[in-house]
Design an enzyme around this catalytic site. Structure first.
Site, PDB file in Angstrom:
ATOM      1  N   TRP A  27       0.817  -1.211   0.000  1.00  0.00           N
ATOM      2  CA  TRP A  27       0.000   0.000   0.000  1.00  0.00           C
ATOM      3  C   TRP A  27       0.856   1.269   0.000  1.00  0.00           C
ATOM      4  O   TRP A  27       0.344   2.366   0.027  1.00  0.00           O
ATOM      5  CB  TRP A  27      -0.901   0.022   1.233  1.00  0.00           C
ATOM      6  N   ARG A  28       2.147   1.095   0.004  1.00  0.00           N
ATOM      7  CA  ARG A  28       3.042   2.236   0.230  1.00  0.00           C
ATOM      8  C   ARG A  28       3.617   2.780  -1.063  1.00  0.00           C
ATOM      9  O   ARG A  28       4.000   2.025  -1.948  1.00  0.00           O
ATOM     10  CB  ARG A  28       4.172   1.790   1.162  1.00  0.00           C
ATOM     11  N   GLU A  49      -4.597   1.148   6.645  1.00  0.00           N
ATOM     12  CA  GLU A  49      -4.514   1.644   8.016  1.00  0.00           C
ATOM     13  C   GLU A  49      -5.561   1.000   8.919  1.00  0.00           C
ATOM     14  O   GLU A  49      -5.280   0.663  10.064  1.00  0.00           O
ATOM     15  CB  GLU A  49      -4.669   3.173   8.042  1.00  0.00           C
ATOM     16  N   GLN A  54      -3.864  -2.648  15.350  1.00  0.00           N
ATOM     17  CA  GLN A  54      -3.602  -3.759  16.268  1.00  0.00           C
ATOM     18  C   GLN A  54      -3.359  -5.074  15.527  1.00  0.00           C
ATOM     19  O   GLN A  54      -3.638  -6.159  16.053  1.00  0.00           O
ATOM     20  CB  GLN A  54      -4.768  -3.914  17.246  1.00  0.00           C
ATOM     21  N   THR A  55      -2.861  -4.980  14.302  1.00  0.00           N
ATOM     22  CA  THR A  55      -2.703  -6.169  13.474  1.00  0.00           C
ATOM     23  C   THR A  55      -1.367  -6.103  12.748  1.00  0.00           C
ATOM     24  O   THR A  55      -0.958  -5.033  12.301  1.00  0.00           O
ATOM     25  CB  THR A  55      -3.859  -6.263  12.465  1.00  0.00           C
ATOM     26  N   LEU A  92      -9.409 -11.957  10.474  1.00  0.00           N
ATOM     27  CA  LEU A  92      -8.541 -10.815  10.762  1.00  0.00           C
ATOM     28  C   LEU A  92      -8.785 -10.233  12.157  1.00  0.00           C
ATOM     29  O   LEU A  92      -7.920  -9.552  12.707  1.00  0.00           O
ATOM     30  CB  LEU A  92      -8.729  -9.732   9.696  1.00  0.00           C
ATOM     31  N   TYR A 132      -5.485   8.255  15.520  1.00  0.00           N
ATOM     32  CA  TYR A 132      -4.331   7.752  14.776  1.00  0.00           C
ATOM     33  C   TYR A 132      -4.596   7.694  13.277  1.00  0.00           C
ATOM     34  O   TYR A 132      -3.819   8.224  12.471  1.00  0.00           O
ATOM     35  CB  TYR A 132      -3.895   6.355  15.267  1.00  0.00           C
ATOM     36  N   ASP A 150       1.287   5.980  16.807  1.00  0.00           N
ATOM     37  CA  ASP A 150       0.803   4.625  17.060  1.00  0.00           C
ATOM     38  C   ASP A 150       1.705   3.992  18.117  1.00  0.00           C
ATOM     39  O   ASP A 150       2.500   4.677  18.748  1.00  0.00           O
ATOM     40  CB  ASP A 150       0.816   3.817  15.757  1.00  0.00           C
ATOM     41  N   CYS A 212      20.557   3.080  14.755  1.00  0.00           N
ATOM     42  CA  CYS A 212      19.452   4.036  14.839  1.00  0.00           C
ATOM     43  C   CYS A 212      19.882   5.453  14.457  1.00  0.00           C
ATOM     44  O   CYS A 212      20.906   5.948  14.939  1.00  0.00           O
ATOM     45  CB  CYS A 212      18.880   4.039  16.259  1.00  0.00           C
ATOM     46  N   CYS A 218      19.198  10.010  21.636  1.00  0.00           N
ATOM     47  CA  CYS A 218      18.294   9.189  22.457  1.00  0.00           C
ATOM     48  C   CYS A 218      18.687   9.204  23.936  1.00  0.00           C
ATOM     49  O   CYS A 218      19.773   8.758  24.314  1.00  0.00           O
ATOM     50  CB  CYS A 218      18.279   7.761  21.941  1.00  0.00           C
ATOM     51  N   THR A 307      -8.979 -11.278  23.599  1.00  0.00           N
ATOM     52  CA  THR A 307      -8.194 -10.211  24.206  1.00  0.00           C
ATOM     53  C   THR A 307      -8.343 -10.175  25.720  1.00  0.00           C
ATOM     54  O   THR A 307      -7.369  -9.999  26.438  1.00  0.00           O
ATOM     55  CB  THR A 307      -8.615  -8.845  23.628  1.00  0.00           C
TER      56      THR A 307
END
Length: 363
Positions: A27-28, A49, A54-55, A92, A132, A150, A212, A218, A307
């Site tokens: 999708w990017r 999105e 949560q997936t 899903l 989000y 997120d 990083c 950091c 959950t």
DNA sequence: AATTCGTGGAT
DNA sequence: TATCCAAGAAT
């Protein structure tokens, strides 16, 4: 020119890292594609999105491909049958997403002429789009300077600033940090870069700090314990619930199914008849609770972890000569189960009673 | 503000 | 094996 302060690291090292190390996702629009004039498709960004809430990326990929193949445009999804969308989403999880996905597609088709709103506020007003997702679509699809936060971003920010306040209380403070860091140029790439960084470098366990782009800034790394962050509130233990599920199959190979109520757990999805799922083990898990009299045989137990509780489902099976009249269900050929909106727990239950019901049994 | 909402892979 | 947790939203 991005405004920075003493406590706000520049986004430039992150964007440079993203140009070299971004993930390629279906999708990017990658930086290289964007340089050739390719624009992100708001429908694709929105669909991905919602699926990614949560997936994991891995779980989403095949669903994303199937949805786009079947419903190439948001107007196609708006015109689809609800049952078809629920069946396509089956497996899903978090099925309210699918119900809201359909509502959102209908709203875009009917109230916005098939064009997604291009502002955070406009997106936020649509079903299934929260803080989000509104920010993510606005930034990634429409190049808006929206603060995208997120779980990945929370982890990156918590470490970058060594925020010891536990989540979720720390979220507002952390979102302020994200807003200050988000550049006017390439805000969508910045958001995706932060998430890629969290997914591949600033991981929950054993982060690869030496690789990083924020290693010099950091604070958690300076404290020599990046894994300590983010601090999270203690979670409650999962209760156990018990129930029984009944798989009735006729001699000509039809199984009794029914539809769950539209809201709540597995809302609107298809199930085999079951008892209520309660904390007690007595009575309710026996054949006495079956939908009709038959020679019910116990054939196993399915343990499925949701959950917020663990379900132990006693599975009962009955082979019957002919269909029995039913008020709220229907008889479906076992050969057509793949096309049903069966959540995973129900596929496990059916596979326990009919081992060959599905090509790939995950029970 | 705290709960409710799935599933499966990684560790 | 047990725990974590993954591009959260709705209530």
């Amino acid at each position: 020119m991005t405004i920075t302060t003493l406590d706000t690291p520049s986004a430039t090292p992150l964007l440079d890292w993203y140009d070299r190390h971004h993930r390629d996702l279906p999708w990017r629009v990658t930086p290289g594609m964007a340089a050739r004039g390719v624009k992100a498709d708001p429908y694709h960004i929105w669909l991905s999105e919602v699926m990614l809430q949560q997936t994991t990326v891995q779980a989403v990929k095949p669903y994303f491909a199937r949805f786009l193949e079947r419903w190439p445009e948001v107007t196609d999804l708006a015109a689809a049958e609800n049952d078809a969308v629920m069946a396509a989403w089956a497996g899903l999880g978090y099925y309210a997403r699918a119900r809201n996905l359909k509502k959102c597609a209908e709203a875009v088709a009917k109230e916005h002429g098939g064009i997604f709103p291009d502002t955070e506020e406009g997106l936020r007003s649509l079903p299934g789009i929260g803080d989000y997702t509104a920010a993510a679509v606005a930034a990634i699809a429409f190049n808006r300077q929206a603060a995208v936060m997120d779980g990945n971003v929370e982890r990156v920010i918590s470490r970058l600033y060594a925020i010891a306040t536990p989540l979720p209380a720390a979220k507002p403070m952390m979102k302020e940090k994200v807003a200050l860091m988000t550049p006017a140029a390439r805000p969508g790439d910045f958001a995706q870069a932060m998430m890629d960084l969290g997914a591949t470098i600033c991981t929950p366990k054993r982060p690869a700090c030496s690789l990083c782009p924020f290693r010099d800034a950091c604070k958690a790394l300076k404290l020599s314990d990046p894994e300590f962050f983010p601090v999270k509130a203690a979670k409650k233990e999962k209760p156990v619930r018990y129930g029984a599920a009944f798989i009735a199959v006729t001699d000509d190979g039809e199984i009794l199914l029914r539809q769950r109520v539209a809201s709540g757990l597995l809302g609107g999805m298809t199930e085999v008849p079951t008892t209520a799922w309660t904390a007690r083990t007595d009575g309710e898990t026996s054949a006495e609770a079956a939908p009709f009299d038959a020679a019910w045989q116990a054939c196993g137990t399915v343990i499925h972890v949701f959950t917020h509780f663990e379900l132990r489902l006693s599975i009962w099976r009955a082979a019957i000569a002919a269909k029995v009249g039913t008020n709220d269900g229907w008889w479906e050929p076992v050969t057509n189960l793949e096309a049903q909106a069966l959540p995973t727990v129900m596929k496990k239950a059916i596979a326990t009673a009919i081992p060959l019901a599905f090509k790939t049994s995950k029970g």
